[in-house]
Design an enzyme around this catalytic site. Structure first.
Site, PDB file in Angstrom:
ATOM      1  N   ASP A  50       0.794  -1.198   0.046  1.00 23.48           N
ATOM      2  CA  ASP A  50       0.011   0.076  -0.152  1.00 23.48           C
ATOM      3  C   ASP A  50       0.939   1.365  -0.130  1.00 23.48           C
ATOM      4  OD1 ASP A  50      -2.181  -1.878   0.186  1.00 23.48           O
ATOM      5  OD2 ASP A  50      -3.212  -0.670   1.627  1.00 23.48           O
ATOM      6  N   CYS A 103       2.044  -8.386   2.825  1.00 22.71           N
ATOM      7  CA  CYS A 103       1.162  -6.982   2.828  1.00 22.71           C
ATOM      8  C   CYS A 103      -0.248  -7.405   2.360  1.00 22.71           C
ATOM      9  CB  CYS A 103       1.645  -6.024   1.996  1.00 22.71           C
ATOM     10  SG  CYS A 103       1.094  -4.434   2.283  1.00 22.71           S
ATOM     11  N   ASP A 104      -1.139  -6.187   2.480  1.00 23.81           N
ATOM     12  CA  ASP A 104      -2.350  -6.062   2.822  1.00 23.81           C
ATOM     13  C   ASP A 104      -3.293  -7.020   1.679  1.00 23.81           C
ATOM     14  OD1 ASP A 104      -1.810  -4.283   4.278  1.00 23.81           O
ATOM     15  OD2 ASP A 104      -3.280  -2.799   3.865  1.00 23.81           O
ATOM     16  N   LYS A 105      -2.899  -6.834   0.495  1.00 24.45           N
ATOM     17  CA  LYS A 105      -3.621  -7.552  -0.600  1.00 24.45           C
ATOM     18  C   LYS A 105      -3.420  -9.073  -0.839  1.00 24.45           C
ATOM     19  CE  LYS A 105      -5.783  -3.602  -0.794  1.00 24.45           C
ATOM     20  NZ  LYS A 105      -4.914  -3.220   0.313  1.00 24.45           N
ATOM     21  N   CYS A 120       3.061  -3.814   8.260  1.00 20.64           N
ATOM     22  CA  CYS A 120       2.970  -2.999   9.393  1.00 20.64           C
ATOM     23  C   CYS A 120       2.787  -3.637  10.829  1.00 20.64           C
ATOM     24  CB  CYS A 120       2.096  -1.866   9.167  1.00 20.64           C
ATOM     25  SG  CYS A 120       2.106  -1.186   7.406  1.00 20.64           S
ATOM     26  N   SER A 123      -7.134   3.704   4.794  1.00 22.45           N
ATOM     27  CA  SER A 123      -6.089   2.789   5.425  1.00 22.45           C
ATOM     28  C   SER A 123      -6.741   1.945   6.542  1.00 22.45           C
ATOM     29  CB  SER A 123      -4.980   3.592   5.854  1.00 22.45           C
ATOM     30  OG  SER A 123      -3.935   2.825   6.660  1.00 22.45           O
TER      31      SER A 123
END
Length: 560
Positions: A83, A124-126, A196, A473
């Site tokens: 991101d 990470c996120d996706k 994160c 976010s």
């Protein structure tokens, strides 16, 4: 264990067998190797971001474990969207569509080659939702390895992580901190590979993955590259071979009960609102008639907040992991979850939770002593959002507004809103409407977080509200911010009909968001509405915007 016929083993003498044998013998495989289970190791390694920088090491370890367990690993690569890096282009609209690129990458490689199982390295996120979506779609034995969170640093004796850098960039834009201060923060925020360190989308999705049953229990969250994480890597490499022989497929695991378990877990940690659309997308890919948004609405009145990890509270992700993590949350939620839901171990959650203990009851609290009884994630409906919208309010401390009534200030893109703020054009009491950022309007969903943090830095955060059809976010937890308004403005939803000065009322407790415009006037505006062409005239975003389904259907590229 009973051996079954593997789909990867073609009939000897056929053209498929002959050309595959020629290719794989040239890679060093023997005829004996070619009879073994063939496992895709889905690696999202990338040098663009610290989130993925360690995955080549993880992949090598996984492959060793697969070989030791009697399988043949084949590493495949997909896009690796971070991101904070990929958001630089086109107002962050590449981020959500990257999830579906991952899904399709996996389908092409694994289905095209007719492999027998998958281990997916999630970071990470996706990556996590994209990988589980692929698993649900092709329904092949799959195990997700959660590749950990990064260590945070210190800035002038205060905790410093990437969330703080993101937030204070808005403060710098408002003139509240100097460039040198922001620079020093950015130099001290990240001390190791991994995602994160707060309960943002990445750690929320890792917890979701475990609660769904798609990862080995006890692995979310986890310190990146720790001994504990590498033990899970080794166990995953061995377990996937058994899953192939058992024919334990994702659609046996991804049941309606599994989705309720995942939703309850997110609510109990007041996690990222982005998990909702990702869970809906996974349900669509699994062929389930499940309304994840309604599940969150139903459970939000039952599930209290049991953990207060940054950004909603003061506990660190390390403290949460040490206390028991996602599995600890599920143990606390035992009376509310579906114990019959399966996990990748082949055991039910009822069996998995039987002997689980919470190491620190002050970090993961019992149901009768929660951090908060009111939901930290609230789904709203009303005349401005007939199909729903989402607010992330976290723990409801004193003095934080839970209702708002004011005139609309309409902006069709984030830069124009940020410019108005900088020039003093945003006043206390305004409702900032940031639109044209939905899955088709982007296309791909633009991010509104930069504006939110700039408002916080200017001191106007508590005095204005933000309403957008864009995404936020997973770390956002400041001000009264309503995201993912549906229908989106691009398609002629009410958000696209708002004009400057229209009165908007938001009430978190009544879960309502209303546009106060007479019906006849609104009907006239709808009649005059003309849908704009997609802003992306070619390429991936044009293809995405032309085929994507609405958010309530998961924003997938199927089932339109």
């Amino acid at each position: 264990m009973t051996r079954r016929q593997l789909r990867s083993n073609f009939e000897p003498g056929t053209s498929r067998w002959a050309v595959r044998r020629a290719q794989w013998r040239a890679l060093g495989l023997t005829d004996e190797d070619m009879e073994k289970p063939k496992i895709a190791v889905v690696n999202t390694s990338s040098e663009l971001s610290i989130c993925f920088s360690h995955l080549d090491q993880v992949s090598a370890r996984v492959k060793e474990a697969v070989r030791a367990a009697g399988g043949i690993p084949f590493e495949i690569r997909t896009i690796a969207p971070s991101d904070f890096i990929i958001s630089a282009g086109r107002a962050a609209t590449y981020i959500l569509p990257s999830r579906d690129l991952i899904t399709n990458d996996i389908e092409v490689a694994v289905e095209g080659a007719q492999l027998d199982g998958m281990i997916c390295l999630a970071s990470c996120d996706k990556t996590t939702p994209g990988q589980i979506m692929a698993a649900a779609r092709i329904d092949l034995p799959t195990l997700v390895v959660l590749c950990g969170y990064q260590a945070s640093g210190k800035y002038r004796n205060h905790h410093m992580d990437i969330e703080e850098v993101f937030l204070h960039a808005g403060h710098h834009a408002a003139g509240k901190i100097s460039f040198e201060e922001l620079k020093e923060m950015s130099e001290n925020a990240i001390k190791s590979p991994g995602v994160c360190s707060g309960m943002g989308t990445a750690n929320s999705m890792h917890s979701v993955c475990e609660a769904l049953g798609m990862a080995l229990p006890g692995g979310a969250p986890v310190r990146a590259m720790s001994e504990k994480m590498m033990d899970y890597v080794d166990r995953a490499g061995h377990r996937i071979i058994d899953m192939v022989w058992e024919d334990l497929r994702p659609r046996k695991i991804l049941t309606p009960g599994a989705f309720r378990n995942a939703a309850a877990t997110v609510l109990a940690v007041s996690g990222s609102i982005n998990t909702i659309k990702h869970l809906q997308a996974i349900a669509v890919e699994a062929g389930l008639d499940v309304d994840v948004y309604r599940i969150f609405e139903e459970l939000s009145g039952e599930v209290p907040i049991l953990a207060a990890v940054r950004p909603i509270g003061s506990n660190s992700i390390e403290e949460f992991e040490d206390a028991g993590g996602a599995r600890g949350i599920m143990k606390r939620l035992e009376p509310l979850i579906d114990p019959s839901a399966l996990t990748v171990t082949g055991r039910t959650w009822g069996e998995e939770l039987k002997d689980v203990e919470i190491a620190d009851p002050d970090v993961i609290r019992p149901l009768d002593k929660p951090f908060g009884v009111k939901p930290g994630i609230v789904l709203l409906r009303g005349s401005l959002a007939p199909d729903g919208a989402i607010a992330k309010v976290g723990l409801r401390g004193p003095g934080r507004p839970m209702s708002f009534d004011g005139p609309a200030r309409v902006f069709d893109n984030s830069p124009s809103a940020e410019a108005a703020l900088k020039e003093g054009g945003v006043k206390p009491g305004d409702v900032l409407v940031l639109r044209g950022m939905g899955v088709r309007g982007g296309p791909g969903m633009g991010g509104a977080s930069r504006l939110v943090f700039a408002l916080d830095g200017s001191g106007l955060g508590p005095e204005v509200a933000v309403v957008t059809d864009g995404q936020l976010s997973g770390l956002v937890n400041v001000g009264l911010v309503i995201g993912e308004v549906k229908p989106e403005a691009f398609t002629g939803g009410p958000l696209g009909l708002v004009k400057d000065g229209d009165r908007i009322t938001i009430d978190i407790d009544s879960r309502s968001i209303e546009l106060h415009v007479p019906e006849a006037e609104l009907a006239a505006r709808a009649e005059a509405f003309v849908q704009k062409p997609l802003s992306a005239e070619k390429g991936w975003l044009n293809l995405y915007g032309s085929t994507v389904t609405p958010l309530e259907k998961g924003a997938t590229l199927i089932g339109k």
